[in-house]
Design a protein around this motif. Structure first.
Motif, PDB file in Angstrom:
ATOM      1  N   LEU A 298      -6.392  18.244  10.256  1.00 26.20           N
ATOM      2  CA  LEU A 298      -5.240  19.037   9.395  1.00 26.20           C
ATOM      3  C   LEU A 298      -4.069  17.955   9.421  1.00 26.20           C
ATOM      4  CD1 LEU A 298      -6.041  22.765   9.634  1.00 26.20           C
ATOM      5  CD2 LEU A 298      -6.601  21.288   7.455  1.00 26.20           C
ATOM      6  N   LEU A 299      -3.772  17.608  10.774  1.00 23.73           N
ATOM      7  CA  LEU A 299      -2.236  17.214  11.170  1.00 23.73           C
ATOM      8  C   LEU A 299      -2.392  15.776  11.021  1.00 23.73           C
ATOM      9  CD1 LEU A 299      -1.696  18.919  14.662  1.00 23.73           C
ATOM     10  CD2 LEU A 299      -0.578  19.381  12.468  1.00 23.73           C
ATOM     11  N   HIS A 300      -3.417  15.070  11.002  1.00 25.02           N
ATOM     12  CA  HIS A 300      -3.335  13.471  10.908  1.00 25.02           C
ATOM     13  C   HIS A 300      -3.570  13.113   9.477  1.00 25.02           C
ATOM     14  CE1 HIS A 300      -3.437   9.398  11.634  1.00 25.02           C
ATOM     15  NE2 HIS A 300      -4.581   9.306  11.042  1.00 25.02           N
ATOM     16  N   PRO A 301      -2.449  12.063   8.736  1.00 26.34           N
ATOM     17  CA  PRO A 301      -1.606  11.819   9.326  1.00 26.34           C
ATOM     18  C   PRO A 301      -0.456  12.884   8.950  1.00 26.34           C
ATOM     19  CG  PRO A 301      -1.945  10.785   7.215  1.00 26.34           C
ATOM     20  CD  PRO A 301      -3.119  11.490   7.598  1.00 26.34           C
ATOM     21  N   THR A 302       0.503  13.092  10.248  1.00 25.58           N
ATOM     22  CA  THR A 302       1.504  14.127  10.030  1.00 25.58           C
ATOM     23  C   THR A 302       2.656  13.637   8.957  1.00 25.58           C
ATOM     24  OG1 THR A 302       3.191  13.145  11.592  1.00 25.58           O
ATOM     25  CG2 THR A 302       1.196  14.421  12.604  1.00 25.58           C
ATOM     26  N   LEU A 310       0.565  15.777   1.320  1.00 25.10           N
ATOM     27  CA  LEU A 310      -0.010  14.660   2.047  1.00 25.10           C
ATOM     28  C   LEU A 310      -0.896  13.413   1.299  1.00 25.10           C
ATOM     29  CD1 LEU A 310      -1.102  13.290   4.737  1.00 25.10           C
ATOM     30  CD2 LEU A 310      -2.869  14.964   4.618  1.00 25.10           C
ATOM     31  N   GLN A 311      -1.492  13.738   0.327  1.00 29.98           N
ATOM     32  CA  GLN A 311      -2.419  12.935  -0.429  1.00 29.98           C
ATOM     33  C   GLN A 311      -1.679  12.095  -1.274  1.00 29.98           C
ATOM     34  OE1 GLN A 311      -5.779  12.356   0.069  1.00 29.98           O
ATOM     35  NE2 GLN A 311      -5.222  10.726  -1.172  1.00 29.98           N
ATOM     36  N   ALA A 312      -0.606  12.793  -2.115  1.00 32.21           N
ATOM     37  CA  ALA A 312       0.346  12.232  -2.887  1.00 32.21           C
ATOM     38  C   ALA A 312       1.206  11.121  -2.253  1.00 32.21           C
ATOM     39  CB  ALA A 312       1.273  13.022  -3.537  1.00 32.21           C
ATOM     40  N   PHE A 316       1.081   6.821  -2.600  1.00 37.12           N
ATOM     41  CA  PHE A 316       2.241   6.231  -2.793  1.00 37.12           C
ATOM     42  C   PHE A 316       2.567   5.165  -1.790  1.00 37.12           C
ATOM     43  CE2 PHE A 316       6.854   5.500  -1.746  1.00 37.12           C
ATOM     44  CZ  PHE A 316       7.021   5.344  -3.147  1.00 37.12           C
ATOM     45  N   LEU A 317       2.336   5.653  -0.558  1.00 37.81           N
ATOM     46  CA  LEU A 317       2.383   4.325   0.545  1.00 37.81           C
ATOM     47  C   LEU A 317       1.776   3.318   0.173  1.00 37.81           C
ATOM     48  CD1 LEU A 317       3.334   6.883   3.523  1.00 37.81           C
ATOM     49  CD2 LEU A 317       4.945   5.398   2.410  1.00 37.81           C
ATOM     50  N   LYS A 318       0.161   3.754  -0.011  1.00 37.58           N
ATOM     51  CA  LYS A 318      -0.828   2.628  -0.198  1.00 37.58           C
ATOM     52  C   LYS A 318      -0.462   1.551  -1.369  1.00 37.58           C
ATOM     53  CE  LYS A 318      -4.649   4.748   1.942  1.00 37.58           C
ATOM     54  NZ  LYS A 318      -5.996   5.701   1.640  1.00 37.58           N
ATOM     55  N   GLU A 319       0.305   2.223  -2.014  1.00 36.19           N
ATOM     56  CA  GLU A 319       0.534   1.436  -3.402  1.00 36.19           C
ATOM     57  C   GLU A 319       1.724   0.500  -3.314  1.00 36.19           C
ATOM     58  OE1 GLU A 319       1.606   2.356  -8.081  1.00 36.19           O
ATOM     59  OE2 GLU A 319       0.571   3.716  -7.051  1.00 36.19           O
ATOM     60  N   ASN A 320       2.712   1.153  -2.547  1.00 37.79           N
ATOM     61  CA  ASN A 320       4.057   0.630  -2.439  1.00 37.79           C
ATOM     62  C   ASN A 320       4.463  -0.063  -1.195  1.00 37.79           C
ATOM     63  OD1 ASN A 320       5.565   1.417  -5.187  1.00 37.79           O
ATOM     64  ND2 ASN A 320       4.578   3.221  -4.380  1.00 37.79           N
ATOM     65  N   GLU A 321       3.811   0.148   0.003  1.00 39.66           N
ATOM     66  CA  GLU A 321       4.276  -0.389   1.184  1.00 39.66           C
ATOM     67  C   GLU A 321       3.989  -1.924   1.244  1.00 39.66           C
ATOM     68  OE1 GLU A 321       4.774   2.487   4.585  1.00 39.66           O
ATOM     69  OE2 GLU A 321       2.941   1.846   4.540  1.00 39.66           O
ATOM     70  N   SER A 322       2.801  -2.493   0.501  1.00 38.13           N
ATOM     71  CA  SER A 322       2.451  -3.949   0.331  1.00 38.13           C
ATOM     72  C   SER A 322       1.875  -4.312   1.548  1.00 38.13           C
ATOM     73  CB  SER A 322       3.676  -4.847   0.096  1.00 38.13           C
ATOM     74  OG  SER A 322       4.563  -4.827   1.051  1.00 38.13           O
ATOM     75  N   TYR A 323       1.378  -3.431   2.576  1.00 37.51           N
ATOM     76  CA  TYR A 323       0.488  -3.977   3.721  1.00 37.51           C
ATOM     77  C   TYR A 323       0.012  -2.878   4.120  1.00 37.51           C
ATOM     78  CZ  TYR A 323       3.298  -1.910   7.419  1.00 37.51           C
ATOM     79  OH  TYR A 323       3.896  -0.994   8.252  1.00 37.51           O
TER      80      TYR A 323
END
Length: 391
Positions: A298-302, A310-312, A316-323
């Motif tokens: 439940l906790l990971h990733p915090t 969490l899922q959103a 967002f991070l997978k799409e925008n962090e670029s790595y």
């Protein structure tokens, strides 16, 4: 337990270097670690790490766990084919054929620096402006109500000095950060990761008490400052409260009401300060023996490393962090060793390559965040590792 000298006339550092040389030559994966507030250094190695899609702490064999940030990717379990403990320059526990062989021959084959596994470094880079633009985009998303909080991260490359030594760096981190979980994890699959993390994820002690913490809010720390004089902004207090509420919401999901909460209080984590709240559950009194595994999932990733919801946030991070974060902001630590499990979020970490290191850091973004200040916060966090690299 009776202490024994590692090798007559040879330092523990040289013994460890010799052991790591043998591990790499034989294709073993290995880990070194030291838990917070401890003087015991642990070393483990395994000929065949195990890939796990799910983690069951209650049925886990003794070993070391290394998990990526992405909760849907495999975790790596390092069984204890070799396991040695050191304290005050001596071996206090030795369970391993390779370490036995080194001790028995009373001398070292070579005086090499400790080797480690190195992969190809990342070819891309993230400019300062690109990260600040990502922070601005994250702020906009929070203001629109799409997130309560989002935690974008960045990395930067650092050239390693010619005299860089893995064991010296590990020892320096142990000296600089006695309250951190200091670690090295190295395998052909992952390359080599070094870190000094302040953030516990899941701890199960020998009395069957479950522990976790909410850590957030960051400001610089000056040696000698009275922690009672530290003040926090509303933004930092709210950021930490979001993490607290997330942990409590996990308890509510599993209908757990009997927990102790202590904090928030100001803590020192290397060169920075954080706010921390501790949560404890008596797993025997609550008749909840599976609590560790359930809460880990439940906790990971915090929300302190990803965001809410969490899922959103993940999307967002997978799409925008670029790595690919790989193992940064995943978790790691010993499991089922001497009836204890200690898992920590893989923060304040770097990945080692032949001639360079890649350092990682992130910052929690809420509505009143400022891109310049958030970038400065990531720089401050990266300095935790930079200080350990001998120039």
């Amino acid at each position: 337990m009776e202490k024994t000298n590692s090798v007559a006339g040879v330092s523990v550092n040289d013994f460890i270097a010799e052991a790591l040389t043998s591990y790499v030559e034989n294709g073993f994966s290995f880990s070194l670690w030291r838990l917070p507030n401890s003087s015991v250094v642990h070393m483990a190695a395994s000929e065949q790490p195990v890939l796990l899609s799910e983690v069951n702490l209650e049925e886990s064999n003794s070993g070391f766990l290394f998990s990526p940030f992405d909760p849907f990717k495999d975790k790596i379990h390092l069984p204890l084919d070799e396991y040695i403990e050191f304290q005050e320059g001596q071996i206090i526990l030795n369970q391993g054929k390779i370490s036995d062989e080194i001790i028995s021959r009373k001398s070292l084959k070579s005086a090499k620096r400790a080797p480690y596994y190195s992969l190809m470094p990342l070819s891309l880079s993230i400019t300062d402006d690109a990260y600040k633009q990502l922070v601005s985009k994250s702020i906009d998303e929070v203001i629109r109500g799409n997130f309560e909080k989002i935690v974008p991260s960045r990395f930067k490359k650092l050239t390693l000095p010619k005299e860089f030594d893995l064991i010296e760096t590990f020892n320096r981190l142990c000296e600089l950060y006695p309250l951190a979980m200091v670690s090295v994890f190295s395998s052909p699959l992952t390359g080599t990761w070094v870190g000094a993390t302040p953030e516990m994820l899941v701890r199960i002690d020998s009395d069957q008490h479950f522990h976790t913490v909410a850590v957030a809010g960051t400001q610089s720390y000056e040696n000698g400052v009275d922690l009672r004089s530290i003040s926090w902004t509303q933004k930092e207090i709210e950021e930490q409260a979001l993490v607290e509420r997330y942990i409590i919401s996990c308890f509510k999901k599993i209908r757990l009401r009997e927990y102790d909460e202590l904090g928030p209080k100001t803590i020192v984590a290397g060169n920075v300060l954080h706010l921390k709240t501790e949560f404890t559950v008596d797993m025997v009194a609550t008749n909840f023996p599976q609590l560790g595994s359930i809460m880990l999932k439940l906790l990971h990733p915090t929300s302190a490393v990803c965001g809410m919801p969490l899922q959103a946030s993940l999307d967002f991070l997978k799409e925008n962090e670029s790595y690919d974060r790989q193992f940064y902001s995943g978790y790691l630590g010993p499991v089922s060793i001497k009836s204890e499990t200690n898992l920590y979020v893989n923060l304040r970490c770097m990945q080692l390559f032949k001639n360079e290191a890649i350092l990682y850091a992130g910052a929690g973004i809420v509505a009143d965040s400022d891109p310049e200040k958030e970038w400065a916060e990531t720089e401050m966090k990266m300095n935790t590792l930079i200080k350990s690299i001998k120039k």
